[in-house]
Design an enzyme around this catalytic site. Structure first.
Site, PDB file in Angstrom:
ATOM      1  N   GLY A  91      29.290  32.039  -6.061  1.00 46.21           N
ATOM      2  CA  GLY A  91      29.878  31.794  -7.368  1.00 46.21           C
ATOM      3  C   GLY A  91      29.212  32.647  -8.433  1.00 46.21           C
ATOM      4  O   GLY A  91      28.114  33.176  -8.241  1.00 46.21           O
ATOM      5  N   CYS A  92      29.876  32.781  -9.579  1.00 47.85           N
ATOM      6  CA  CYS A  92      29.370  33.673 -10.633  1.00 47.85           C
ATOM      7  C   CYS A  92      28.117  33.115 -11.294  1.00 47.85           C
ATOM      8  O   CYS A  92      27.093  33.817 -11.406  1.00 47.85           O
ATOM      9  CB  CYS A  92      30.468  33.954 -11.655  1.00 47.85           C
ATOM     10  SG  CYS A  92      31.294  32.487 -12.311  1.00 47.85           S
ATOM     11  N   PHE A  93      28.157  31.855 -11.746  1.00 45.95           N
ATOM     12  CA  PHE A  93      26.945  31.242 -12.297  1.00 45.95           C
ATOM     13  C   PHE A  93      25.834  31.251 -11.243  1.00 45.95           C
ATOM     14  O   PHE A  93      24.673  31.533 -11.546  1.00 45.95           O
ATOM     15  CB  PHE A  93      27.211  29.800 -12.721  1.00 45.95           C
ATOM     16  CG  PHE A  93      27.612  29.626 -14.159  1.00 45.95           C
ATOM     17  CD1 PHE A  93      26.921  30.247 -15.184  1.00 45.95           C
ATOM     18  CD2 PHE A  93      28.684  28.809 -14.490  1.00 45.95           C
ATOM     19  CE1 PHE A  93      27.280  30.066 -16.514  1.00 45.95           C
ATOM     20  CE2 PHE A  93      29.059  28.623 -15.818  1.00 45.95           C
ATOM     21  CZ  PHE A  93      28.355  29.253 -16.833  1.00 45.95           C
TER      22      PHE A  93
END
Length: 323
Positions: free
Chosen positions: A132-134
């Site tokens: 995921g990006c976070f």
């Protein structure tokens, strides 16, 4: 021979970024771009910036004449797609949803695709779960400490993401009139990416048992994530700098800056930048990425390069927006 690629979910933000990268990748041929809602339409009619770059059209059909399949679909939809559409043996799969990121749910076939953590395993993988990006941004801030057994206190994380992090589907908080000149907190202390972050930290430090206090924010901009992370630490500033430089010395996309960093240094690139500071007894780590590239499609292409024995940077030598 070029790598033959298929893309499922090509009309969204991550699908569009995947197309922008692969259209110009010297070792890739795009065989099909699947979209049920856009079948037959020109890709450049949806992703208008690709006008003049490709004459490809979306298709509602699938082909098995590919080497790698990118799943650029929503969370929960990747597993449904694979259950409904068995993929021929020998085709590698890179999933950009969260469906296979957690080992306890995905089983042993899927490798968590953060190269700064699992590069050697990715090289021999058939199925890769893109982070995921976070999770990518925050892990880049914490992996060197975990690898050295130095996460000895609870960790505080404040991270702000651009509006593209919410995906293309409309919501009350994605309208320009709400997002513009605005800032808000959401999913405080319970964001889903905490699970994969904790999983990775435990992979590096099996004794890790500290609290991760994560406050995500919606920012008034379109692309990028800035994470400010701090914890109690006995390290000096010089020791911390050395630990981070040593950990990332062999990773071509993650760089440790001695100066403070800002989002425009990474937007439109696959780079992650990290900056460390010491303030009294606290260590501050600032980490930045482009959520759609290093946080999604760029990292997926990086993983593809590793899986097929290419230079990790192939097709990803991108220019930052800068201003």
């Amino acid at each position: 021979m070029k790598i033959k690629a298929g893309i499922v979910g090509g009309a969204g933000y991550t699908g569009g970024e995947m197309l922008r990268l692969l259209v110009h990748h010297p070792d890739v041929e795009i065989v099909f771009v699947h979209s049920n809602s856009n079948g037959g339409n020109l890709i450049s009619d949806v992703h208008t910036d690709l006008l003049g770059d490709t004459d490809l059209r979306f298709t509602a059909e699938l082909s098995s004449a590919i080497d790698v399949l990118f799943l650029c679909v929503g969370h929960g939809d990747a597993k449904k797609f694979l259950d409904a559409n068995p993929i021929a043996a020998g085709i590698k799969i890179i999933d950009l949803s969260q469906d296979f990121r957690l080992a306890r749910a995905a089983g042993t076939d899927w490798i968590y695709g953060l190269p700064e953590l699992n590069r050697e395993r990715i090289k021999t993988a058939d199925f890769v779960a893109n982070p995921g990006c976070f999770a990518t941004c925050i892990q880049l801030a914490l992996l060197p400490l975990a690898a050295n057994g130095l996460l000895k206190s609870e960790v505080h994380i404040n991270a702000t993401t651009g509006s593209t992090g919410a995906g293309q589907s409309l919501a009350a908080t994605s309208h320009f009139s709400w997002r513009n000149n605005n800032l808000s907190v959401y999913k405080a202390f319970e964001h889903q990416h905490l699970n994969e972050i904790g999983q990775s930290l435990l992979q590096l430090d099996t004794d890790f048992n500290q609290e991760l206090n994560f406050i995500p924010q919606r920012g008034d901009f379109t692309r990028g994530i800035l994470a400010a992370v701090y914890l109690e630490s006995d390290l000096t500033a010089e020791q911390a700098q050395t630990i981070y430089e040593d950990y990332y010395s062999e990773h071509p996309f993650t760089h440790v800056s001695k100066k403070n960093i800002d989002l425009k240094q990474v937007v439109n690139t696959n780079k992650g930048l990290v900056h460390v500071e010491k303030h009294g007894g606290k260590l501050l780590i600032i980490s930045i990425i482009d959520n759609l590239l290093k946080g999604a499609s760029g990292q997926a292409v990086q993983n593809m390069n590793l899986m097929f024995g290419l230079d990790e940077r192939q097709g990803l030598k991108l220019k930052a927006a800068a201003f």
